[in-house]
Design a protein around this motif. Structure first.
Motif, mmCIF file in Angstrom:
data_model
loop_
_atom_site.group_PDB
_atom_site.id
_atom_site.type_symbol
_atom_site.label_atom_id
_atom_site.label_comp_id
_atom_site.label_asym_id
_atom_site.label_seq_id
_atom_site.Cartn_x
_atom_site.Cartn_y
_atom_site.Cartn_z
ATOM 1 N N THR A 1 7.895 -7.306 15.136
ATOM 2 C CA THR A 1 6.787 -6.613 14.475
ATOM 3 C C THR A 1 6.227 -7.485 13.358
ATOM 4 O O THR A 1 6.979 -7.963 12.508
ATOM 5 C CB THR A 1 7.253 -5.246 13.921
ATOM 6 N N PHE A 2 4.895 -7.652 13.392
ATOM 7 C CA PHE A 2 4.224 -8.533 12.441
ATOM 8 C C PHE A 2 2.999 -7.862 11.840
ATOM 9 O O PHE A 2 2.246 -7.184 12.542
ATOM 10 C CB PHE A 2 3.755 -9.809 13.146
ATOM 11 N N GLY A 3 2.777 -8.117 10.559
ATOM 12 C CA GLY A 3 1.548 -7.740 9.879
ATOM 13 C C GLY A 3 0.856 -9.022 9.435
ATOM 14 O O GLY A 3 1.466 -9.850 8.761
ATOM 15 N N MET B 1 3.243 0.367 9.638
ATOM 16 C CA MET B 1 4.640 0.315 9.225
ATOM 17 C C MET B 1 4.702 -0.001 7.740
ATOM 18 O O MET B 1 3.818 -0.645 7.192
ATOM 19 C CB MET B 1 5.395 -0.751 10.027
ATOM 20 N N GLY B 2 5.777 0.426 7.124
ATOM 21 C CA GLY B 2 6.043 0.042 5.747
ATOM 22 C C GLY B 2 5.557 1.019 4.706
ATOM 23 O O GLY B 2 5.607 0.728 3.517
ATOM 24 N N THR C 1 -1.270 4.645 1.292
ATOM 25 C CA THR C 1 -0.057 5.113 1.949
ATOM 26 C C THR C 1 1.082 4.101 1.894
ATOM 27 O O THR C 1 2.231 4.448 2.146
ATOM 28 C CB THR C 1 -0.310 5.451 3.433
ATOM 29 N N GLY C 2 0.769 2.844 1.603
ATOM 30 C CA GLY C 2 1.784 1.797 1.594
ATOM 31 C C GLY C 2 2.023 1.160 2.948
ATOM 32 O O GLY C 2 2.813 0.229 3.069
ATOM 33 N N HIS C 3 1.358 1.650 3.990
ATOM 34 C CA HIS C 3 1.528 1.094 5.326
ATOM 35 C C HIS C 3 0.744 -0.207 5.476
ATOM 36 O O HIS C 3 -0.302 -0.387 4.857
ATOM 37 C CB HIS C 3 1.038 2.075 6.394
ATOM 38 N N ALA C 4 1.247 -1.057 6.338
ATOM 39 C CA ALA C 4 0.532 -2.254 6.752
ATOM 40 C C ALA C 4 0.070 -2.041 8.189
ATOM 41 O O ALA C 4 0.741 -1.365 8.973
ATOM 42 C CB ALA C 4 1.446 -3.475 6.696
ATOM 43 N N GLN D 1 -2.808 -2.847 3.082
ATOM 44 C CA GLN D 1 -2.648 -2.585 4.515
ATOM 45 C C GLN D 1 -2.878 -3.846 5.352
ATOM 46 O O GLN D 1 -2.547 -3.866 6.536
ATOM 47 C CB GLN D 1 -3.559 -1.432 4.978
ATOM 48 N N TYR D 2 -3.400 -4.901 4.749
ATOM 49 C CA TYR D 2 -3.653 -6.165 5.456
ATOM 50 C C TYR D 2 -2.685 -7.258 5.032
ATOM 51 O O TYR D 2 -2.928 -8.444 5.266
ATOM 52 C CB TYR D 2 -5.096 -6.621 5.218
ATOM 53 N N ARG D 3 -1.571 -6.877 4.420
ATOM 54 C CA ARG D 3 -0.622 -7.869 3.907
ATOM 55 C C ARG D 3 0.075 -8.640 5.031
ATOM 56 O O ARG D 3 0.155 -8.193 6.167
ATOM 57 C CB ARG D 3 0.412 -7.207 3.007
ATOM 58 N N SER D 4 0.579 -9.796 4.660
ATOM 59 C CA SER D 4 1.345 -10.642 5.565
ATOM 60 C C SER D 4 2.798 -10.205 5.509
ATOM 61 O O SER D 4 3.415 -10.207 4.437
ATOM 62 C CB SER D 4 1.219 -12.106 5.124
#
Length: 159
Positions: A5-7, A32-33, A49-52, A92-95
């Motif tokens: 799983t990757f962001g 996720m996250g 929400t803290g999700h990526a 939400q667009y973090r690596s």
């Protein structure tokens, strides 16, 4: 089969470039996250929400290694921009690499360290998170295979 799983920014492009890898069986866009046990795009896009935005990759490890998937991940986004990929801005667009086991964690950390030592990004800090896999929320149907379904050019950017 195995999961990774990757962001790496907008999941449309991330899904696109992983689908091109031999040995990848399927890719699913999702979230996720975050702190909520349920979420959807309307909430995630607010950045609260803290999700990526992530892509969960199902792959055959007899054909493609996790190491190769990490290479594709590093090659197709900018790991130095905190909470941003191109014009997409927000947490939400973090690596992020969301590891599924200790071996994935180790490989991701080693790959991140190698990237830092390579000086490919000069003095810029690699901000990619390497964190445990959390609850995966599948994105809405219209997000799945979006670029191919809408015949749009890939937002794939090789850095």
């Amino acid at each position: 089969m195995a999961l990774a799983t990757f962001g790496a920014g907008c999941f449309w492009g991330v899904e696109y470039f992983f689908r091109e890898v031999e040995g990848v069986i399927d890719c699913t866009c999702g979230y996720m996250g975050g702190k909520d046990s349920y979420t959807r795009y309307a909430e995630v896009k607010t950045g609260t929400t803290g999700h990526a935005e992530v892509v969960q990759v199902e792959y055959d490890p007899n054909i493609v290694s996790y190491q190769r998937l990490l290479e594709v991940f590093w090659q197709n986004h900018n790991p130095t921009t905190l909470n941003q990929q191109g014009g997409d801005i927000g947490s939400q667009y973090r690596s992020a690499v969301f590891f599924h086991d200790k071996q994935q964690k180790h490989q991701a950390e080693v790959a991140k360290l190698a990237l830092i030592k390579s000086a490919k990004w000069g003095s810029r800090q690699i901000v990619t998170e390497v964190v445990p896999c959390q609850q995966f929320h599948q994105a809405e149907a219209y997000h799945q295979d979006y670029l191919a379904k809408n015949e749009l050019p890939s937002c794939h950017i090789s850095y």
